[in-house]
Design a protein around this motif. Sequence first.
Motif, PDB file in Angstrom:
ATOM      1  N   ALA A 144       0.843  -1.022  -0.086  1.00 11.27           N
ATOM      2  CA  ALA A 144       0.177  -0.111   0.156  1.00 11.27           C
ATOM      3  C   ALA A 144       0.712   1.267  -0.030  1.00 11.27           C
ATOM      4  N   HIS A 145       2.101   1.110   0.787  1.00 10.49           N
ATOM      5  CA  HIS A 145       2.788   2.495   0.938  1.00 10.49           C
ATOM      6  C   HIS A 145       3.691   2.604  -0.644  1.00 10.49           C
ATOM      7  N   VAL A 146       3.625   1.498  -1.518  1.00 11.19           N
ATOM      8  CA  VAL A 146       4.185   1.921  -2.775  1.00 11.19           C
ATOM      9  C   VAL A 146       3.037   2.636  -3.637  1.00 11.19           C
TER      10      VAL A 146
ATOM     11  N   ALA B 272      14.248 -13.125  -2.332  1.00 13.72           N
ATOM     12  CA  ALA B 272      13.666 -11.949  -2.401  1.00 13.72           C
ATOM     13  C   ALA B 272      14.013 -11.179  -3.622  1.00 13.72           C
ATOM     14  N   LEU B 273      12.832 -10.858  -4.500  1.00  9.37           N
ATOM     15  CA  LEU B 273      13.059 -10.182  -5.736  1.00  9.37           C
ATOM     16  C   LEU B 273      12.447  -9.008  -5.714  1.00  9.37           C
ATOM     17  N   GLY B 274      12.918  -7.977  -6.772  1.00  4.38           N
ATOM     18  CA  GLY B 274      12.429  -6.769  -6.634  1.00  4.38           C
ATOM     19  C   GLY B 274      13.068  -5.716  -7.350  1.00  4.38           C
ATOM     20  N   THR B 275      13.147  -4.419  -7.109  1.00  6.02           N
ATOM     21  CA  THR B 275      13.682  -3.028  -7.883  1.00  6.02           C
ATOM     22  C   THR B 275      14.589  -2.379  -6.740  1.00  6.02           C
ATOM     23  N   PRO B 276      15.344  -3.014  -6.147  1.00  7.92           N
ATOM     24  CA  PRO B 276      15.710  -2.040  -4.894  1.00  7.92           C
ATOM     25  C   PRO B 276      16.638  -0.889  -5.249  1.00  7.92           C
ATOM     26  N   LEU B 277      16.441   0.116  -4.902  1.00 10.59           N
ATOM     27  CA  LEU B 277      17.168   1.573  -5.359  1.00 10.59           C
ATOM     28  C   LEU B 277      16.902   1.725  -6.728  1.00 10.59           C
TER      29      LEU B 277
ATOM     30  N   ARG C 248      15.416   0.023  -0.083  1.00 11.11           N
ATOM     31  CA  ARG C 248      14.356   0.823  -0.722  1.00 11.11           C
ATOM     32  C   ARG C 248      14.063   0.410  -2.225  1.00 11.11           C
ATOM     33  N   GLY C 249      12.628   0.238  -2.521  1.00 10.45           N
ATOM     34  CA  GLY C 249      12.443  -0.222  -3.756  1.00 10.45           C
ATOM     35  C   GLY C 249      12.206  -1.646  -3.947  1.00 10.45           C
ATOM     36  N   ASN C 250      12.439  -2.395  -3.078  1.00 14.85           N
ATOM     37  CA  ASN C 250      12.204  -3.937  -2.797  1.00 14.85           C
ATOM     38  C   ASN C 250      10.729  -3.960  -2.366  1.00 14.85           C
ATOM     39  N   SER C 251      10.091  -2.983  -1.612  1.00  9.30           N
ATOM     40  CA  SER C 251       8.843  -2.886  -1.155  1.00  9.30           C
ATOM     41  C   SER C 251       7.746  -3.612  -2.288  1.00  9.30           C
TER      42      SER C 251
END
Length: 382
Positions: free
Chosen positions: A94-96, A156-161, A198-201
């Motif tokens: 939700a905070h994204v 853990a997958l995502g777009t950190p930074l 930050r960005g992994n969220s």
Amino acid sequence: MKGKWIVSIVTSVIIWGAGIFAFLTIQDSIPQKLTASSQLIVNEGSKKKEDSGKRELKEIIYDSQKLVVKVELDDGSIGSGFLYNNKGDVITNAHVAANATNVRITTADSKGYEGTVIGISGETDIALIRVPGLAGIEPLPIAKERKAEIGDEVLALGTPLGFQNTVTTGIISGVNRDLDIEPFHYEDVYQISAPIARGNSGGPLIDRKTGEVIGINSAGIIEGVIGFSIPISSIIAMIEEWSESPMVELPSIDLGIEGMAIEEISDEDIAGYVVTYFYESINYGDYLTAYAALGSNWQTETSYEDFRTGYINTLAVQIDELTATQTGKNMTVTVLITADERVNGEIVQQSYRVDYEVGYENDQLKILSGQGEKLADDEQED
């Protein structure tokens, strides 16, 4: 007519004979094959596939990355998300997606799509985005009912930074964690050792063995030592409701003046988690992990063998109270614990007060020193 009848008999005899021969051949050969070592034939080389797990890991990462997206708002803030169903629905935090109706979605192959927020919670840090351009694509497998356990290996997958297609590995290092990061309340979440930033969220937490999504990465420490992930099983009903009946009006979410700085959990909180994790390792009999939480000076003074011997008769430890305060550049963590101990063949219960000094060593938080005292019965009652 008679000739045809004879031909029919001969044909039947041949077929029956072939069948009996095949049966006898299979019956004779199968037991021999069952005692032979198993082989997996790959392409033309007839090569054995070694069950090293490395190829499986790469396959899981490759298949998963294609379904993990970057979520970007008009103000330039970014987060992560992942494809949940064949309608093109993307799960994120939700905070994204807070206070946005339309967002920009970028897939792993850099294709851009427009998305619309169709569900968001002001209390649970979960949101759902519908992306018509992703409809019809097979989504990530979801572990809708299964809960992860301590020690389970995760990705853990995502777009950190802002770095897309990023994968970190780790384990479930804690369960049933509760914490508040205004305005959200996190209940019964996973604590993970996989570094997130930050960005992994909003990115998926994936079971290393099955490739299934078991959580949504939601909060982390800027140093990367501790992360938190919401179990997918605890919010799947909410997600499915939004998917079937999108929200008509989205709630406004107050993230503060600078937005939700989830990486700014205090050092005192981190120090408290380190000590808690230390005792959890003791409870699981994982003395090696507990010993690894100690600083280098403490390890120099106490060998692993002596450390293990000191706890070998400790059957269980319960933390009754924990406080952490800043003392200069380090933190002091004071815990009141109740321990079940084996003494002279009997199990007794004893309470202790222990003061730990916790600080950073080579960018990792360690328990630098500790001093404890046994509490008398009257002190235990107080």
